[in-house]
Motif scaffolding. Structure first.
Motif, PDB file in Angstrom:
ATOM      1  N   LEU A   1       0.922  -1.268   0.151  1.00  0.00           N
ATOM      2  CA  LEU A   1      -0.021   0.042  -0.088  1.00  0.00           C
ATOM      3  C   LEU A   1       0.814   1.325   0.006  1.00  0.00           C
ATOM      4  O   LEU A   1       0.236   2.440  -0.239  1.00  0.00           O
ATOM      5  CB  LEU A   1      -0.886  -0.034   1.141  1.00  0.00           C
TER       6      LEU A   1
ATOM      7  N   LEU B   1       0.466   3.693  -2.702  1.00  0.00           N
ATOM      8  CA  LEU B   1      -0.451   4.625  -2.926  1.00  0.00           C
ATOM      9  C   LEU B   1      -0.162   6.104  -1.899  1.00  0.00           C
ATOM     10  O   LEU B   1      -0.836   7.136  -2.597  1.00  0.00           O
ATOM     11  CB  LEU B   1      -1.649   4.110  -2.338  1.00  0.00           C
ATOM     12  N   PHE B   2       0.583   5.790  -1.084  1.00  0.00           N
ATOM     13  CA  PHE B   2       0.753   6.897  -0.306  1.00  0.00           C
ATOM     14  C   PHE B   2       1.955   7.810  -0.651  1.00  0.00           C
ATOM     15  O   PHE B   2       2.875   7.286  -1.118  1.00  0.00           O
ATOM     16  CB  PHE B   2       0.924   6.498   1.089  1.00  0.00           C
TER      17      PHE B   2
ATOM     18  N   GLN C   1       0.218  13.294   6.872  1.00  0.00           N
ATOM     19  CA  GLN C   1      -0.954  12.340   6.640  1.00  0.00           C
ATOM     20  C   GLN C   1      -1.668  11.958   7.871  1.00  0.00           C
ATOM     21  O   GLN C   1      -2.721  11.826   8.159  1.00  0.00           O
ATOM     22  CB  GLN C   1      -0.427  10.956   5.792  1.00  0.00           C
TER      23      GLN C   1
ATOM     24  N   SER D   1      -3.737  14.579   9.083  1.00  0.00           N
ATOM     25  CA  SER D   1      -4.874  14.832   8.319  1.00  0.00           C
ATOM     26  C   SER D   1      -5.901  13.903   8.725  1.00  0.00           C
ATOM     27  O   SER D   1      -7.215  14.269   8.717  1.00  0.00           O
ATOM     28  CB  SER D   1      -4.414  14.764   6.975  1.00  0.00           C
ATOM     29  N   LEU D   2      -5.595  12.646   8.845  1.00  0.00           N
ATOM     30  CA  LEU D   2      -6.684  11.685   9.247  1.00  0.00           C
ATOM     31  C   LEU D   2      -7.268  11.939  10.749  1.00  0.00           C
ATOM     32  O   LEU D   2      -8.501  11.728  10.957  1.00  0.00           O
ATOM     33  CB  LEU D   2      -6.025  10.022   9.151  1.00  0.00           C
TER      34      LEU D   2
ATOM     35  N   ALA E   1      -9.704  14.497  10.238  1.00  0.00           N
ATOM     36  CA  ALA E   1     -10.788  14.078   9.689  1.00  0.00           C
ATOM     37  C   ALA E   1     -11.756  13.271  10.724  1.00  0.00           C
ATOM     38  O   ALA E   1     -12.944  13.163  10.593  1.00  0.00           O
ATOM     39  CB  ALA E   1     -10.555  13.346   8.558  1.00  0.00           C
TER      40      ALA E   1
ATOM     41  N   ARG F   1     -13.385  16.811  -0.444  1.00  0.00           N
ATOM     42  CA  ARG F   1     -11.934  16.773  -0.608  1.00  0.00           C
ATOM     43  C   ARG F   1     -11.105  15.418  -0.492  1.00  0.00           C
ATOM     44  O   ARG F   1     -10.283  15.035  -1.325  1.00  0.00           O
ATOM     45  CB  ARG F   1     -11.345  17.800   0.294  1.00  0.00           C
ATOM     46  N   ILE F   2     -11.672  14.798   0.537  1.00  0.00           N
ATOM     47  CA  ILE F   2     -11.052  13.450   0.744  1.00  0.00           C
ATOM     48  C   ILE F   2     -11.347  12.530  -0.416  1.00  0.00           C
ATOM     49  O   ILE F   2     -10.493  11.479  -1.113  1.00  0.00           O
ATOM     50  CB  ILE F   2     -11.744  12.588   1.964  1.00  0.00           C
TER      51      ILE F   2
ATOM     52  N   LYS G   1      -9.381  12.962  -3.547  1.00  0.00           N
ATOM     53  CA  LYS G   1      -8.053  12.692  -3.093  1.00  0.00           C
ATOM     54  C   LYS G   1      -7.958  11.004  -3.396  1.00  0.00           C
ATOM     55  O   LYS G   1      -7.297  10.240  -3.904  1.00  0.00           O
ATOM     56  CB  LYS G   1      -7.733  12.639  -1.838  1.00  0.00           C
ATOM     57  N   HIS G   2      -8.988  10.253  -2.770  1.00  0.00           N
ATOM     58  CA  HIS G   2      -9.034   8.799  -3.134  1.00  0.00           C
ATOM     59  C   HIS G   2      -9.545   8.345  -4.354  1.00  0.00           C
ATOM     60  O   HIS G   2      -8.725   7.591  -4.763  1.00  0.00           O
ATOM     61  CB  HIS G   2     -10.348   8.539  -2.077  1.00  0.00           C
TER      62      HIS G   2
ATOM     63  N   LEU H   1      -8.195   4.430  -5.276  1.00  0.00           N
ATOM     64  CA  LEU H   1      -8.834   3.342  -4.383  1.00  0.00           C
ATOM     65  C   LEU H   1      -9.714   2.411  -4.818  1.00  0.00           C
ATOM     66  O   LEU H   1     -10.692   2.840  -5.609  1.00  0.00           O
ATOM     67  CB  LEU H   1      -9.578   4.257  -2.920  1.00  0.00           C
TER      68      LEU H   1
ATOM     69  N   TYR I   1     -10.771  -0.938   1.540  1.00  0.00           N
ATOM     70  CA  TYR I   1     -11.710  -0.530   3.043  1.00  0.00           C
ATOM     71  C   TYR I   1     -11.282  -1.244   4.008  1.00  0.00           C
ATOM     72  O   TYR I   1     -11.276  -0.960   5.259  1.00  0.00           O
ATOM     73  CB  TYR I   1     -13.061  -0.177   2.624  1.00  0.00           C
TER      74      TYR I   1
ATOM     75  N   TRP J   1     -18.838   5.106   5.741  1.00  0.00           N
ATOM     76  CA  TRP J   1     -18.015   6.215   5.503  1.00  0.00           C
ATOM     77  C   TRP J   1     -17.949   6.500   3.846  1.00  0.00           C
ATOM     78  O   TRP J   1     -17.690   5.363   3.437  1.00  0.00           O
ATOM     79  CB  TRP J   1     -16.827   6.287   5.968  1.00  0.00           C
TER      80      TRP J   1
HETATM   81  C1  HEM Z   1     -12.869   5.962   6.753  1.00  0.00           C
HETATM   82  C2  HEM Z   1     -12.317   5.984   5.523  1.00  0.00           C
HETATM   83  C3  HEM Z   1     -11.262   6.931   5.335  1.00  0.00           C
HETATM   84  C4  HEM Z   1     -11.091   8.115   5.666  1.00  0.00           C
HETATM   85  C5  HEM Z   1     -11.925   9.050   6.699  1.00  0.00           C
HETATM   86  C6  HEM Z   1      -9.954   8.686   5.156  1.00  0.00           C
HETATM   87  C7  HEM Z   1      -9.617   9.869   5.222  1.00  0.00           C
HETATM   88  C8  HEM Z   1      -8.376  10.587   4.368  1.00  0.00           C
HETATM   89  C9  HEM Z   1      -7.782  11.923   4.643  1.00  0.00           C
HETATM   90  C10 HEM Z   1      -8.388  12.980   5.593  1.00  0.00           C
HETATM   91  C11 HEM Z   1      -7.106  12.194   3.497  1.00  0.00           C
HETATM   92  C12 HEM Z   1      -6.012  13.381   3.090  1.00  0.00           C
HETATM   93  C13 HEM Z   1      -6.941  14.142   2.065  1.00  0.00           C
HETATM   94  C14 HEM Z   1      -6.166  15.663   1.870  1.00  0.00           C
HETATM   95  O1  HEM Z   1      -5.101  15.502   1.371  1.00  0.00           O
HETATM   96  O2  HEM Z   1      -7.054  16.695   2.123  1.00  0.00           O
HETATM   97  C15 HEM Z   1      -7.015  10.946   2.871  1.00  0.00           C
HETATM   98  C16 HEM Z   1      -6.012  10.666   1.876  1.00  0.00           C
HETATM   99  C17 HEM Z   1      -5.632   9.347   1.481  1.00  0.00           C
HETATM  100  N1  HEM Z   1      -6.318   8.309   1.743  1.00  0.00           N
HETATM  101 FE1  HEM Z   1      -7.817   8.119   2.934  1.00  0.00          FE
HETATM  102  N2  HEM Z   1      -9.470   7.685   4.268  1.00  0.00           N
HETATM  103  C18 HEM Z   1     -10.263   6.603   4.321  1.00  0.00           C
HETATM  104  C19 HEM Z   1     -10.097   5.578   3.613  1.00  0.00           C
HETATM  105  C20 HEM Z   1      -8.953   5.132   3.087  1.00  0.00           C
HETATM  106  C21 HEM Z   1      -8.804   3.761   2.454  1.00  0.00           C
HETATM  107  C22 HEM Z   1      -9.698   2.634   2.390  1.00  0.00           C
HETATM  108  C23 HEM Z   1      -7.471   3.859   1.799  1.00  0.00           C
HETATM  109  C24 HEM Z   1      -6.801   2.867   1.120  1.00  0.00           C
HETATM  110  C25 HEM Z   1      -5.610   2.271   1.553  1.00  0.00           C
HETATM  111  C26 HEM Z   1      -7.067   5.367   1.974  1.00  0.00           C
HETATM  112  C27 HEM Z   1      -5.735   5.878   1.300  1.00  0.00           C
HETATM  113  C28 HEM Z   1      -5.623   7.256   1.144  1.00  0.00           C
HETATM  114  C29 HEM Z   1      -4.546   7.590   0.299  1.00  0.00           C
HETATM  115  C30 HEM Z   1      -3.596   6.844  -0.536  1.00  0.00           C
HETATM  116  C31 HEM Z   1      -4.656   9.157   0.635  1.00  0.00           C
HETATM  117  C32 HEM Z   1      -3.487  10.071  -0.136  1.00  0.00           C
HETATM  118  C33 HEM Z   1      -2.532  10.152   0.753  1.00  0.00           C
HETATM  119  C34 HEM Z   1      -1.236  10.854   0.305  1.00  0.00           C
HETATM  120  O3  HEM Z   1      -1.467  11.877  -0.396  1.00  0.00           O
HETATM  121  O4  HEM Z   1      -0.225  10.660   0.690  1.00  0.00           O
HETATM  122  N3  HEM Z   1      -7.961   6.164   2.531  1.00  0.00           N
HETATM  123  N4  HEM Z   1      -7.812  10.043   3.474  1.00  0.00           N
END
Ligand code: HEM
Length: 132
Positions: free
Chosen positions: A39, A42-43, A53, A56-57, A60, A80-81, A84-85, A90, A95, A129
């Motif tokens: 994974l 992806l990041f 990151q 940010s999570l 959120a 926004r999220i 991004k996804h 994704l 999930y 979600w």
């Molecule tokens: C409960 C569900 C989820 C929430 C609340 C969540 C929340 C977030 C937030 C807040 C961001 C940052 C967005 C920004 O740049 O403003 C983000 C980006 C991202 N999320 Fe999630 N996410 C969720 C599920 C997932 C899942 C299932 C994956 C898969 C592995 C994932 C992978 C990513 C990736 C790869 C990014 C971009 C990160 C980067 O730029 O390095 N997310 N997500």
């Protein structure tokens, strides 16, 4: 739609997340990327290293719990999220991995304070979600 029985646990999480959300997301990413190194592709690993990151999570999760009664307040951040996804490609298969490690991190950080009911409420929230 989040069930009526789960809702009080999300409400009760607000002060807990205010204090512990960053600890939870640090543990979450370390454990998830340790168990699933594939994974990392992806990041943005620069954002992982700088802590952007994790922060940010954490923000959120807190915003979700604090605004559970007011979804309109969440709309801009959810949009926004979701963009991004979509940009990183994704799939539904991601999930359950995130859910397993996020619930595991909540349990690891909160210990006995993370009751089965609290974990199942968050499991429900992650499962539905961003539409609940
Ligand atoms: C409960 C569900 C989820 C929430 C609340 C969540 C929340 C977030 C937030 C807040 C961001 C940052 C967005 C920004 O740049 O403003 C983000 C980006 C991202 N999320 Fe999630 N996410 C969720 C599920 C997932 C899942 C299932 C994956 C898969 C592995 C994932 C992978 C990513 C990736 C790869 C990014 C971009 C990160 C980067 O730029 O390095 N997310 N997500």
């Amino acid at each position: 739609m989040l069930s009526a029985s789960a809702r009080p646990y999300i409400d009760a999480s607000v002060p807990v997340l205010r204090e512990h959300s960053l600890d939870i997301t640090k543990v979450f990413y370390a454990n998830m990327l340790g168990a699933h190194p594939e994974l990392k592709n992806l990041f943005n690993m620069g954002n992982q290293a700088s802590g952007v990151q994790q922060q940010s999570l954490a923000s959120a999760l807190f915003a979700y719990a604090a605004n559970i009664a007011n979804p309109a307040a969440l709309a801009p951040v959810v949009t926004r999220i979701v963009h991004k996804h979509a940009a990183v490609g994704l799939t539904a298969a991601h999930y359950p991995i995130v859910a397993e490690h996020l619930l595991g991190a909540i349990k690891q950080v909160l210990g006995d304070a993370a009751s089965d009911d609290l974990l199942s409420a968050w499991g429900e929230a992650i499962g539905c979600w961003p539409t609940c």
